[in-house]
Scaffold this active site. Structure first.
Site, PDB file in Angstrom:
ATOM      1  N   ARG A 226      42.945  41.794  29.457  1.00 28.98           N
ATOM      2  CA  ARG A 226      43.841  41.019  30.323  1.00 28.98           C
ATOM      3  C   ARG A 226      43.893  39.582  29.828  1.00 28.98           C
ATOM      4  NH1 ARG A 226      45.963  44.896  31.784  1.00 28.98           N
ATOM      5  NH2 ARG A 226      46.294  45.707  33.869  1.00 28.98           N
ATOM      6  N   HIS A 274      52.005  43.552  25.228  1.00 27.47           N
ATOM      7  CA  HIS A 274      51.214  44.394  26.137  1.00 27.47           C
ATOM      8  C   HIS A 274      51.501  45.880  25.879  1.00 27.47           C
ATOM      9  CE1 HIS A 274      49.048  44.403  30.271  1.00 27.47           C
ATOM     10  NE2 HIS A 274      48.837  45.544  29.626  1.00 27.47           N
TER      11      HIS A 274
HETATM   12  P1  NDP Z   1      36.396  50.002  32.884  1.00 26.94           P
HETATM   13  O1  NDP Z   1      36.449  49.627  34.313  1.00 26.94           O
HETATM   14  O2  NDP Z   1      36.130  51.421  32.511  1.00 26.94           O
HETATM   15  O3  NDP Z   1      35.313  49.105  32.106  1.00 26.94           O
HETATM   16  C1  NDP Z   1      35.202  47.729  32.325  1.00 26.94           C
HETATM   17  C2  NDP Z   1      34.063  47.196  31.470  1.00 26.94           C
HETATM   18  O4  NDP Z   1      34.007  45.767  31.634  1.00 26.94           O
HETATM   19  C3  NDP Z   1      32.702  47.746  31.885  1.00 26.94           C
HETATM   20  O5  NDP Z   1      31.909  48.002  30.756  1.00 26.94           O
HETATM   21  C4  NDP Z   1      32.101  46.612  32.695  1.00 26.94           C
HETATM   22  O6  NDP Z   1      30.685  46.543  32.668  1.00 26.94           O
HETATM   23  C5  NDP Z   1      32.682  45.409  31.975  1.00 26.94           C
HETATM   24  N1  NDP Z   1      32.677  44.245  32.870  1.00 26.94           N
HETATM   25  C6  NDP Z   1      33.361  44.068  34.014  1.00 26.94           C
HETATM   26  N2  NDP Z   1      33.045  42.885  34.582  1.00 26.94           N
HETATM   27  C7  NDP Z   1      32.128  42.322  33.774  1.00 26.94           C
HETATM   28  C8  NDP Z   1      31.396  41.107  33.833  1.00 26.94           C
HETATM   29  N3  NDP Z   1      31.532  40.237  34.833  1.00 26.94           N
HETATM   30  N4  NDP Z   1      30.528  40.843  32.832  1.00 26.94           N
HETATM   31  C9  NDP Z   1      30.350  41.730  31.819  1.00 26.94           C
HETATM   32  N5  NDP Z   1      31.015  42.902  31.710  1.00 26.94           N
HETATM   33  C10 NDP Z   1      31.888  43.188  32.685  1.00 26.94           C
HETATM   34  O7  NDP Z   1      37.793  49.529  32.273  1.00 26.94           O
HETATM   35  P2  NDP Z   1      38.580  50.146  31.023  1.00 26.94           P
HETATM   36  O8  NDP Z   1      37.685  50.175  29.851  1.00 26.94           O
HETATM   37  O9  NDP Z   1      39.249  51.394  31.415  1.00 26.94           O
HETATM   38  O10 NDP Z   1      39.745  49.047  30.847  1.00 26.94           O
HETATM   39  C11 NDP Z   1      39.452  47.682  30.592  1.00 26.94           C
HETATM   40  C12 NDP Z   1      40.699  46.849  30.863  1.00 26.94           C
HETATM   41  O11 NDP Z   1      41.667  47.049  29.848  1.00 26.94           O
HETATM   42  C13 NDP Z   1      41.446  47.217  32.143  1.00 26.94           C
HETATM   43  O12 NDP Z   1      40.842  46.644  33.275  1.00 26.94           O
HETATM   44  C14 NDP Z   1      42.823  46.664  31.890  1.00 26.94           C
HETATM   45  O13 NDP Z   1      42.941  45.371  32.429  1.00 26.94           O
HETATM   46  C15 NDP Z   1      42.927  46.613  30.358  1.00 26.94           C
HETATM   47  N6  NDP Z   1      43.972  47.488  29.829  1.00 26.94           N
HETATM   48  C16 NDP Z   1      44.885  46.994  28.931  1.00 26.94           C
HETATM   49  C17 NDP Z   1      45.867  47.787  28.414  1.00 26.94           C
HETATM   50  C18 NDP Z   1      46.830  47.291  27.396  1.00 26.94           C
HETATM   51  O14 NDP Z   1      47.812  47.981  27.121  1.00 26.94           O
HETATM   52  N7  NDP Z   1      46.602  46.160  26.776  1.00 26.94           N
HETATM   53  C19 NDP Z   1      45.999  49.198  28.809  1.00 26.94           C
HETATM   54  C20 NDP Z   1      44.979  49.632  29.726  1.00 26.94           C
HETATM   55  C21 NDP Z   1      44.015  48.793  30.219  1.00 26.94           C
HETATM   56  P3  NDP Z   1      29.775  47.727  33.283  1.00 26.94           P
HETATM   57  O15 NDP Z   1      29.982  48.907  32.341  1.00 26.94           O
HETATM   58  O16 NDP Z   1      28.398  47.206  33.202  1.00 26.94           O
HETATM   59  O17 NDP Z   1      30.289  47.980  34.656  1.00 26.94           O
END
Ligand code: NDP
Length: 311
Positions: A226, A274
């Protein structure tokens, strides 16, 4: 009578989704916003940025499914009823598409393709000895469905991969860091930083000046999570002074990227609209239908969002 599904998105194709859902659940009553019919009959809502107040007007709603992995716009809407569970889309094909996209971006930086494009414009034939991938330290912020899959893929290609998340992770061939204490050492060892974090209160501008200058000089950045996780003003300054050598940006603080934004004109920045990964209706409809069945059977849901954590 089984409840209806409301499809509410101004971005996704209602025809493709209705067809994909009907193929799996022929008796599903599908309504497309703004034609809700009797709101009391709607049990599930499949949405991308629904109009404010639309979800609150559904008295028997049992589940909201976000049409994508990133729930930040949905959770930012104060009219979404707090007691309704929210699920997101997230399946292996979506993760694979993102992983391929990240691989493209990392290889493009690793193999200095931008430099060769500059040379081509100058009709210059100059060969640089390629570095082996094990000498290239890739760091992935976010080890969820998308980041975890990308980390495994890049490790499989021989890159020296580390990851950083909120909680501890164990991934074969990937050095995993976590939490605030793990961030600086993770960044300090990273040549190519890939950001695949959700946008939450905690991750907004997490890649700011401090984080960027923890990276070694000449590091490269890929953001396909994002836009708001990266402080664009700080990134611009770091690109201008050469601390960050190149960036591939698929997501921005403001989308579409405004026409006068400096990123458009920067040779060292690849601007993409995007396009990293999308949900394919015929595939992602399987989880939607599975979740509808789970709601009806009172079973635990798939891909539930933790509304406190924000992802
Ligand atoms: P997930 O919810 O599966 O994973 C999120 C990851 O981020 C987890 O490993 C989590 O840690 C980590 N995280 C969240 N908050 C923190 C923090 N404060 N500090 C450290 N680590 C953190 O999401 P996805 O992998 O499915 O997707 C990630 C993002 O990609 C989506 O939220 C979306 O915004 C974006 N996206 C972009 C697209 C594009 O076309 N460019 C398409 C699809 C998604 P933990 O494992 O410890 O919980």
């Amino acid at each position: 009578m089984a409840g209806a599904l409301l499809f509410s998105s101004r971005l996704d194709d209602p025809v493709a989704w209705s067809k994909a859902l009907a193929a799996l659940m022929p008796d599903l009553d599908i309504r497309v916003s703004p034609n809700l019919g009797d709101p009391a009959e709607i049990e599930t809502a499949l949405v991308w940025k629904p109009p404010p107040g639309e979800m609150a007007a559904l008295p028997n709603l049992k589940l909201i499914i976000n049409l994508g992995a990133g729930v930040d716009p949905l959770l930012a809407d104060p009219t979404i009823p707090p007691h309704i569970p929210v699920a997101r889309l997230g399946d292996q094909p979506m993760a694979q598409m993102m992983s391929q996209f990240v691989t493209f971006a990392v290889l493009r930086h690793h193999r200095d393709i931008a430099m060769y494009q500059r040379q081509q414009r100058a009709r210059q034939w100059r060969y640089e000895l390629p570095r082996p991938s094990y000498e290239c330290q890739v760091g992935i912020m976010g080890l969820g469905l998308l980041g975890g899959t990308a980390a495994r893929t890049l490790a499989g290609l021989g890159f020296n991969v580390a990851g950083w998340a909120r909680s501890p992770h164990t991934i074969d061939g990937v050095e995993c860091f976590h939490g605030a204490p793990g961030l600086a050492p993770f960044l300090a060892r990273t040549d190519i930083l890939v950001v695949l974090l959700p946008l939450t209160k905690e991750t907004r501008h997490i890649v700011g000046r401090d984080a960027l200058y923890c990276l070694p000089r000449g590091a490269k950045l890929v953001n396909c999570g994002r836009g708001g996780t990266v402080d664009e003003a700080a990134l611009l300054a770091a690109l201008e002074d050469g601390h960050i050598a190149e960036a591939t940006l698929d997501v921005f603080e403001q989308e579409p990227l405004p026409p006068d934004h400096p990123f458009w004109g920067m040779e060292q920045v690849l601007v993409l609209p995007h396009t990293g990964s999308i949900a394919i209706p015929e595939i992602s409809a399987r989880d939607v239908v599975d979740n509808i069945r789970r709601v009806r059977a009172g079973q635990p849901l798939l891909n539930v969002v933790d509304r406190v954590k924000g992802y």
